[in-house]
Structures are given as structure tokens and as C-alpha cells.
Motif scaffolding. Structure first.
Motif, PDB file in Angstrom:
ATOM      1  N   SER A  92       0.846  -1.190   0.000  1.00  0.00           N
ATOM      2  CA  SER A  92       0.000   0.000   0.000  1.00  0.00           C
ATOM      3  C   SER A  92       0.885   1.246   0.000  1.00  0.00           C
ATOM      4  O   SER A  92       2.053   1.209   0.402  1.00  0.00           O
ATOM      5  CB  SER A  92      -0.916   0.002   1.217  1.00  0.00           C
ATOM      6  OG  SER A  92      -0.156   0.126   2.407  1.00  0.00           O
ATOM      7  N   GLU A  99      -3.431   2.695  -7.893  1.00  0.00           N
ATOM      8  CA  GLU A  99      -4.618   2.018  -8.410  1.00  0.00           C
ATOM      9  C   GLU A  99      -4.258   1.114  -9.590  1.00  0.00           C
ATOM     10  O   GLU A  99      -4.742  -0.024  -9.689  1.00  0.00           O
ATOM     11  CB  GLU A  99      -5.663   3.053  -8.819  1.00  0.00           C
ATOM     12  CG  GLU A  99      -7.012   2.457  -9.169  1.00  0.00           C
ATOM     13  CD  GLU A  99      -8.066   3.534  -9.415  1.00  0.00           C
ATOM     14  OE1 GLU A  99      -8.783   3.420 -10.434  1.00  0.00           O
ATOM     15  OE2 GLU A  99      -8.147   4.475  -8.594  1.00  0.00           O
ATOM     16  N   THR A 125      -6.530   2.008   4.944  1.00  0.00           N
ATOM     17  CA  THR A 125      -7.088   1.328   3.771  1.00  0.00           C
ATOM     18  C   THR A 125      -8.495   0.832   4.052  1.00  0.00           C
ATOM     19  O   THR A 125      -9.417   1.011   3.239  1.00  0.00           O
ATOM     20  CB  THR A 125      -6.198   0.145   3.370  1.00  0.00           C
ATOM     21  OG1 THR A 125      -4.861   0.598   3.154  1.00  0.00           O
ATOM     22  CG2 THR A 125      -6.709  -0.524   2.099  1.00  0.00           C
ATOM     23  N   ARG A 128     -11.024   3.567   4.223  1.00  0.00           N
ATOM     24  CA  ARG A 128     -11.294   4.093   2.889  1.00  0.00           C
ATOM     25  C   ARG A 128     -12.290   3.223   2.128  1.00  0.00           C
ATOM     26  O   ARG A 128     -13.265   3.715   1.570  1.00  0.00           O
ATOM     27  CB  ARG A 128      -9.980   4.184   2.109  1.00  0.00           C
ATOM     28  CG  ARG A 128     -10.059   4.947   0.798  1.00  0.00           C
ATOM     29  CD  ARG A 128      -8.780   4.779   0.004  1.00  0.00           C
ATOM     30  NE  ARG A 128      -8.761   3.511  -0.713  1.00  0.00           N
ATOM     31  CZ  ARG A 128      -7.662   2.787  -0.915  1.00  0.00           C
ATOM     32  NH1 ARG A 128      -6.500   3.174  -0.425  1.00  0.00           N
ATOM     33  NH2 ARG A 128      -7.734   1.657  -1.601  1.00  0.00           N
ATOM     34  N   VAL A 129     -12.064   1.907   2.113  1.00  0.00           N
ATOM     35  CA  VAL A 129     -12.951   1.044   1.317  1.00  0.00           C
ATOM     36  C   VAL A 129     -14.313   0.864   1.984  1.00  0.00           C
ATOM     37  O   VAL A 129     -15.324   0.675   1.298  1.00  0.00           O
ATOM     38  CB  VAL A 129     -12.299  -0.325   1.019  1.00  0.00           C
ATOM     39  CG1 VAL A 129     -11.041  -0.144   0.187  1.00  0.00           C
ATOM     40  CG2 VAL A 129     -12.007  -1.108   2.274  1.00  0.00           C
ATOM     41  N   ASN A 131     -15.811   3.238   3.613  1.00  0.00           N
ATOM     42  CA  ASN A 131     -16.519   4.496   3.392  1.00  0.00           C
ATOM     43  C   ASN A 131     -16.899   4.711   1.931  1.00  0.00           C
ATOM     44  O   ASN A 131     -17.730   5.567   1.632  1.00  0.00           O
ATOM     45  CB  ASN A 131     -15.669   5.675   3.878  1.00  0.00           C
ATOM     46  CG  ASN A 131     -15.531   5.704   5.395  1.00  0.00           C
ATOM     47  OD1 ASN A 131     -16.391   5.195   6.107  1.00  0.00           O
ATOM     48  ND2 ASN A 131     -14.433   6.265   5.882  1.00  0.00           N
ATOM     49  N   ASP A 132     -16.289   3.928   1.031  1.00  0.00           N
ATOM     50  CA  ASP A 132     -16.566   4.092  -0.401  1.00  0.00           C
ATOM     51  C   ASP A 132     -16.725   2.722  -1.053  1.00  0.00           C
ATOM     52  O   ASP A 132     -15.742   2.127  -1.499  1.00  0.00           O
ATOM     53  CB  ASP A 132     -15.428   4.868  -1.071  1.00  0.00           C
ATOM     54  CG  ASP A 132     -15.676   5.083  -2.563  1.00  0.00           C
ATOM     55  OD1 ASP A 132     -16.806   4.799  -3.023  1.00  0.00           O
ATOM     56  OD2 ASP A 132     -14.742   5.531  -3.255  1.00  0.00           O
ATOM     57  N   ASP A 135     -14.876   2.024  -4.266  1.00  0.00           N
ATOM     58  CA  ASP A 135     -13.411   2.057  -4.328  1.00  0.00           C
ATOM     59  C   ASP A 135     -12.917   0.863  -5.154  1.00  0.00           C
ATOM     60  O   ASP A 135     -13.259  -0.283  -4.855  1.00  0.00           O
ATOM     61  CB  ASP A 135     -12.834   1.989  -2.909  1.00  0.00           C
ATOM     62  CG  ASP A 135     -11.328   2.223  -2.878  1.00  0.00           C
ATOM     63  OD1 ASP A 135     -10.602   1.444  -3.523  1.00  0.00           O
ATOM     64  OD2 ASP A 135     -10.884   3.159  -2.203  1.00  0.00           O
ATOM     65  N   PRO A 136     -12.105   1.079  -6.202  1.00  0.00           N
ATOM     66  CA  PRO A 136     -11.684  -0.025  -7.074  1.00  0.00           C
ATOM     67  C   PRO A 136     -10.960  -1.151  -6.351  1.00  0.00           C
ATOM     68  O   PRO A 136     -11.058  -2.316  -6.748  1.00  0.00           O
ATOM     69  CB  PRO A 136     -10.764   0.659  -8.090  1.00  0.00           C
ATOM     70  CG  PRO A 136     -11.160   2.089  -8.075  1.00  0.00           C
ATOM     71  CD  PRO A 136     -11.601   2.378  -6.671  1.00  0.00           C
ATOM     72  N   ARG A 138     -11.553  -2.407  -3.481  1.00  0.00           N
ATOM     73  CA  ARG A 138     -12.471  -3.285  -2.741  1.00  0.00           C
ATOM     74  C   ARG A 138     -12.796  -4.556  -3.536  1.00  0.00           C
ATOM     75  O   ARG A 138     -12.794  -5.658  -2.985  1.00  0.00           O
ATOM     76  CB  ARG A 138     -13.752  -2.523  -2.409  1.00  0.00           C
ATOM     77  CG  ARG A 138     -14.736  -3.307  -1.573  1.00  0.00           C
ATOM     78  CD  ARG A 138     -15.887  -2.430  -1.108  1.00  0.00           C
ATOM     79  NE  ARG A 138     -16.786  -3.164  -0.225  1.00  0.00           N
ATOM     80  CZ  ARG A 138     -17.429  -2.639   0.797  1.00  0.00           C
ATOM     81  NH1 ARG A 138     -17.240  -1.363   1.095  1.00  0.00           N
ATOM     82  NH2 ARG A 138     -18.239  -3.359   1.531  1.00  0.00           N
TER      83      ARG A 138
END
Length: 367
Positions: A92, A99, A125, A128-129, A131-132, A135-136, A138
Motif C-alpha cells: 500500500s 490504483e 485502507t 477508505r474502502v 466508506n466508499d 473504491d476499485p 475493494r
């Protein structure tokens, strides 16, 4: 007979710790893997002026490939070179083309290779995933053979499994005793309490609480701050700021103050089981560590015996106020003994080998 694994590792930087807190973690793991017979090629972008602020030359225990950060062609060439490795790792926070890399390492996997995502900031990380949902990354999680993290324990592994991970395990920070060890003290790093850490959004408020507030409460004590980004931060007159600290100075920084402070980033403190690299580096140098409180500390160091724990700035100030040189030396010695026995990077590399189900091929045995 094949000596070990051929590993391709995409990360932020192996040769520079400039705005790159994961550098010593990468170095410790990769050096240990090399010592156990595995060959690692580390791919890093020429980004964020890191190549201008190198801490080390290209090491003998890894091949380093630096690719341009400004165009996709450079990262594509690096991916082509990595094709065919036994284990392909995407860490990461590479910093550029993350991405693209997260998807592309899966595309270059062959029948004989496996692919791992190595998360050096799993709390961020996961937040982030969660919350979205779009997210690609995920959707890619279930496609990786392994998810490794450098902290987080059961809360993180459970969260990754909930997102469909096939396998998730923490490979914790640790000590490389060849790089972090006791050295003579240096007067320029003399202080009652020292803290090393870059100024980051989810760390700043905790530094204000645990370090700057304690310093303001103890005007007769000396405090030392190191790391990028703090030059315009208001602080009391008894705080000396030394700026970016190169890794060659880490041992003197850890050995010179009476105590060193560990402050977890907010997300890591929330998940727990996330000891920072600095904890093991300071312990390896025999430093007396004061740490903010976080879930799981006792799995690594025993509170009150091998480390002092504080729940807020007042408790940090209390520790500093009452800490004698003899007590600091006793706690630091106990911490050093513990990490050498249980928490070196060779311990972590052995754990990784068990997960990957590969035998050890110790290079030293064939010399």
C-alpha cells in the motif's frame, strides 16, 4: 536445486526514509528474507524527492529498480520485468500509480506465481474502502492470494476477511539488530523525552496531546522533536526541533534522551495491535519507551516492566517527572532483551515462510 523464492516487491522506497515511514520495515523484512535464501527485487518510483534524500545505497541484499514517477510507461516496464516471479507483492502507499498497480499485479500472475497485497497502513485502507463501496481496490481484495499487514491483529484480519480476503495475516514490525542497537549518547540529542515522527493529519492531534502538552506542563524539562513538517508548529520554548532525522542517526537519537515517546496514529490506536517500527527500533537500542495506550501492547512489551504506558499528556508528564536514570536504564534493558528474543525480522521472515509453505534456505549455511 532452487535456493529460494524469487520475490518482486512494489513499494514506496527501500533506499530512502524521506516522508516514508515504512522504509525500515521494508529493509528489515527484505534483509531477513535474503538471509534465509530468497531473492527480492524492489520496485520503487522516483517520487517525492526520495532519491535525493537516500539513507542507503542500493543494498547487497536486494535488487533495486527505480522507475520514473511521471509516466505510466515506467511502471509498465517494471511490471513486465516482475512477471514470472514466484511471489509478487504490491504494498500500500507506493504514492504513484497505486490504483494501476493494485490491478496490474494480478494480471501478471502466472500458474506458478502468487500475488500478495502488503498493507503498511491497514486502518487507513480499511476505513477508505468501507466508506466508499465503489473504491476499485475493494473488488480486487478477493483476488489476492494473500493479504499481509504490518499491524492490526484480529480487528484488521477480521475486517479484511469480511471484505472477501482469501487469507489475511499480520506480519508485525520488528527489530533488525544489525541496524538498530545501542551506541554512545550524543549531546545534540540529549533530552528528558524525545519523539520522532512525521507531521501527518491523523497523528498531529495526538502529538499535541501526548508530546506538546506534556512539554508545556514541564517547563524545567528538555524535549526533543524530530521528523518532517513540524517547523511551523507552535511549541513551548523547552522543545528543540531537529527536522528530518536520517536513519544513520536513529541509534544516537534513541540512546541519548532519558526516554523516547511512541505516539500511534489515530487510526492505528483505534484498531490496536499496531506497534510502530519505532517501538522495536528504540527497544533494540535499549531505550526507555513511553507509549500511548493501545489495545494489545502486552503482546509485545510488558507495561511497567518493559515499557511505560500513558493514556494522555498528563500521564506522559507524570512519567517524565518521576523517571530516574536507573529506572529508565532498567526498563530499556528489559525491552531490548524481549525484542531480541521474540521480535526480530528473522522471526517475522520465519513466520512468512510458514504462511507461504516454503522451506528455509539459509545463505549462511552454504558459505
Amino acid at each position: 536445486m532452487k535456493s529460494g523464492l524469487n520475490i518482486a516487491f512494489f513499494g514506496s522506497s527501500l533506499v530512502s526514509a524521506y516522508w516514508n515511514g515504512a522504509a525500515t520495515y521494508y529493509r528489515g523484512i527484505i534483509r531477513a528474507l535474503h538471509g534465509r535464501g530468497h531473492d527480492v527485487t524492489f520496485y520503487e518510483p522516483d517520487a517525492y524527492d526520495r532519491q535525493k534524500h537516500r539513507d542507503i545505497d542500493d543494498p547487497p541484499w536486494a535488487k533495486v529498480r527505480v522507475y520514473p514517477a511521471g509516466s505510466e510507461d515506467g511502471v509498465r516496464r517494471a511490471l513486465d520485468e516482475a512477471r514470472g516471479a514466484d511471489l509478487i507483492v504490491k504494498a500500500s502507499g507506493v504514492g504513484v500509480f497505486d490504483e494501476l498497480l493494485e490491478a496490474a499485479v494480478l494480471e501478471i500472475r502466472s500458474r506458478n506465481s502468487r500475488v500478495a497485497f502488503w498493507d503498511v497502513d491497514a486502518p487507513a485502507t480499511l476505513d477508505r474502502v468501507h466508506n466508499d463501496p465503489a473504491d476499485p481496490f475493494r473488488a480486487l481484495i478477493p483476488r489476492y492470494d494473500f493479504i499481509f499487514t504490518y499491524g492490526g491483529g484480529e480487528p484488521v484480519t477480521s475486517a479484511y476477511r469480511g471484505l472477501g480476503a482469501r487469507f489475511c495475516a499480520p506480519i508485525y514490525n520488528a527489530l533488525d539488530p544489525t541496524t538498530h542497537h545501542p551506541v554512545p549518547s550524543d549531546p545534540k540529542f540529549g533530552a528528558d523525552l524525545a519523539f520522532l515522527g512525521n507531521r501527518l493529519p491523523d497523528r498531529e492531534a495526538r502529538v499535541e496531546e501526548f508530546f506538546l502538552r506534556a512539554a508545556a506542563a514541564l517547563p524545567d524539562k528538555r524535549f526533543l522533536l524530530a521528523g518532517n513538517g513540524w517547523h511551523d508548529k507552535p511549541m513551548s520554548p523547552n522543545v528543540a526541533y531537529v527536522g528530518h532525522l536520517y536513519t544513520k542517526d536513529h541509534n544516537a537519537f534513541n540512546c541519548s534522551p532519558r526516554a523516547v515517546l511512541n505516539i500511534s496514529r489515530e487510526s492505528m490506536a483505534r484498531y490496536g495491535f499496531s506497534p510502530a517500527t519505532r517501538v522495536f527500533e528504540a527497544a533494540g537500542a535499549g531505550a526507555c519507551i513511553i507509549t500511548d495506550a493501545w489495545l494489545g501492547i502486552e503482546h509485545f512489551l510488558e507495561p511497567g516492566v518493559e515499557v511505560l504506558v500513558a493514556r494522555d499528556g498528563d500521564e506522559v508528564a507524570s512519567h517524565v517527572r518521576s523517571l530516574s536514570s536507573d529506572t529508565a536504564e532498567r526498563i530499556g534493558s528489559a525491552a531490548k532483551k524481549r525484542v531480541l528474543a521474540e521480535h526480530t525480522y528473522d522471526h517475522r521472515a520465519e513466520e512468512l515462510e510458514r504462511i507461504l509453505e516454503v522451506p528455509r534456505h539459509d545463505r549462511s549455511a552454504t558459505r
